[in-house]
Design a protein around this motif. Structure first.
Motif, PDB file in Angstrom:
ATOM      1  N   ASN A 118       0.803  -1.234   0.000  1.00 32.71           N
ATOM      2  CA  ASN A 118       0.000   0.000   0.000  1.00 32.71           C
ATOM      3  C   ASN A 118       0.829   1.274   0.000  1.00 32.71           C
ATOM      4  O   ASN A 118       0.362   2.308  -0.459  1.00 32.71           O
ATOM      5  N   SER A 144      -5.372   6.783  -2.335  1.00 39.69           N
ATOM      6  CA  SER A 144      -5.391   6.800  -0.877  1.00 39.69           C
ATOM      7  C   SER A 144      -6.706   6.134  -0.446  1.00 39.69           C
ATOM      8  O   SER A 144      -7.239   5.273  -1.164  1.00 39.69           O
ATOM      9  N   SER A 145      -7.251   6.530   0.659  1.00 38.24           N
ATOM     10  CA  SER A 145      -8.527   5.960   1.105  1.00 38.24           C
ATOM     11  C   SER A 145      -9.128   6.901   2.135  1.00 38.24           C
ATOM     12  O   SER A 145      -8.400   7.634   2.812  1.00 38.24           O
ATOM     13  N   ALA A 148      -7.684   6.866   5.532  1.00 39.09           N
ATOM     14  CA  ALA A 148      -6.499   7.653   5.906  1.00 39.09           C
ATOM     15  C   ALA A 148      -6.898   8.848   6.760  1.00 39.09           C
ATOM     16  O   ALA A 148      -6.075   9.410   7.481  1.00 39.09           O
ATOM     17  N   LYS A 164      -2.271   4.383   4.101  1.00 37.30           N
ATOM     18  CA  LYS A 164      -2.965   5.326   3.225  1.00 37.30           C
ATOM     19  C   LYS A 164      -2.738   6.776   3.679  1.00 37.30           C
ATOM     20  O   LYS A 164      -2.684   7.690   2.849  1.00 37.30           O
TER      21      LYS A 164
END
Ligand SMILES: NC(=O)c1ccc[n+]([C@@H]2O[C@H](COP(=O)([O-])OP(=O)(O)OC[C@H]3O[C@@H](n4cnc5c(N)ncnc54)[C@H](OP(=O)(O)O)[C@@H]3O)[C@@H](O)[C@H]2O)c1
Length: 261
Positions: A118, A144-145, A148, A164
């Motif tokens: 990741n 990313s997510s 994060a 992330k």
């Protein structure tokens, strides 16, 4: 500047983790808009099947297999790309994997894998391709997510969250450092997206966990549903195209509003 039908015509794009899910949706839209692509995943069979589906767009589709958690394989793969392409217009660092579960139960080898895939893969891929990215004045798009930036109490995933968050920080930092090369670096932070994997994960949940997740989406996602891979691909298209020519260092939340609740 608006996005037109052939906006990515003859642009050269690399998408990692593109045999399915968000990576495939992004590759599909980029090819539809005229881009030539290198698509990468671990499985030859899956990446060939993805390439077959992309053929109808009549652009150049190249496939490579690599385990993107392995820096040496990334460097080898990057060299294969550099041997073919002297400049790259778009790099999408998409390959990734979310693992959830209590912190005290995750093994060291799983932690290492999550960090390698990741976070390290985004660093190593970008660094290995730098000469061609500079030459192409590239747009780099990192996945990313929303994890994060936001924690879900009943779904612990500290290591994924950390990775992330690292991707988001790296994005902002590199945007500043690479701006003078006319390279743009942005990230998309998706909320829950209904990919095939996500559907399988949801089906595997206990009825209680499933209901909790659906309740969470109803309560904390203002648009009250998961996203679709195509909605993430649309954001990637904007960041890849000249329509975003003055945008860099952006963490674009594409999450039905979940980042704000
Ligand atoms: N879906 C969501 O709700 C969501 C939300 C926020 C962020 N994200 C992020 O978005 C990105 C894409 O997620 P997704 O949901 O589309 O994933 P996905 O549906 O599980 O697809 C993952 C893709 O990456 C490839 N891949 C997995 N491990 C790999 C490895 N070690 N080396 C090379 N390729 C690998 C897979 O192909 P092979 O099996 O052939 O390797 C597949 O093509 C990830 O970075 C993820 O963290 C997703």
């Amino acid at each position: 500047m608006t996005i037109s039908a052939n906006d990515l015509k003859d642009k050269r794009a690399i998408i990692t983790g593109a045999s399915e899910g968000l990576g495939f949706a992004i590759a599909n839209l980029f090819c539809k808009m005229g881009a030539d692509v290198f698509i990468i995943s671990r499985s030859q069979e899956k990446i060939d099947a993805a390439a077959n589906k992309l053929q109808s767009h009549n652009t150049n589709i190249h496939t490579l297999t690599a385990d993107m958690s392995d820096s040496k394989q990334i460097q080898h793969t990057s060299q294969q790309i550099l041997n073919k392409w002297d400049h790259i217009d778009i790099l999408v660092n998409n390959a990734g994997y979310a693992q959830f579960g209590p912190f005290e139960e995750i093994s060291i080898s799983d932690i290492q894998y999550l960090i390698n895939l990741n976070l390290m893969s985004t660093i190593v891929t970008t660094q290995s391709l730098m000469p061609a990215l500079i030459k192409g004045k590239a747009s780099i798009i990192n996945l990313s997510s929303y994890y994060a930036h936001r924690i879900t109490p009943f779904r612990p995933g500290a290591i994924y969250t950390m990775c992330k968050a690292g991707v988001s920080a790296l994005t902002k930092s590199l945007a500043t450092e690479l701006g003078p090369h006319h390279i743009r670096v942005n990230a998309i932070a998706p909320g829950m997206v209904e990919t095939d994997h996500m559907k399988q994960r949801m089906q595997a949940l206990s009825p209680v966990a499933h209901n909790k997740t659906m309740d969470f989406i109803g309560e904390y996602y203002p648009l009250q549903r998961m996203g679709t891979p195509e909605e993430i691909a649309n954001a990637a298209l904007y960041l890849a195209s000249n329509a975003s020519s003055w945008t860099t260092g952006l963490i674009m939340h594409v999450d039905g509003g979940a980042a704000n609740t």
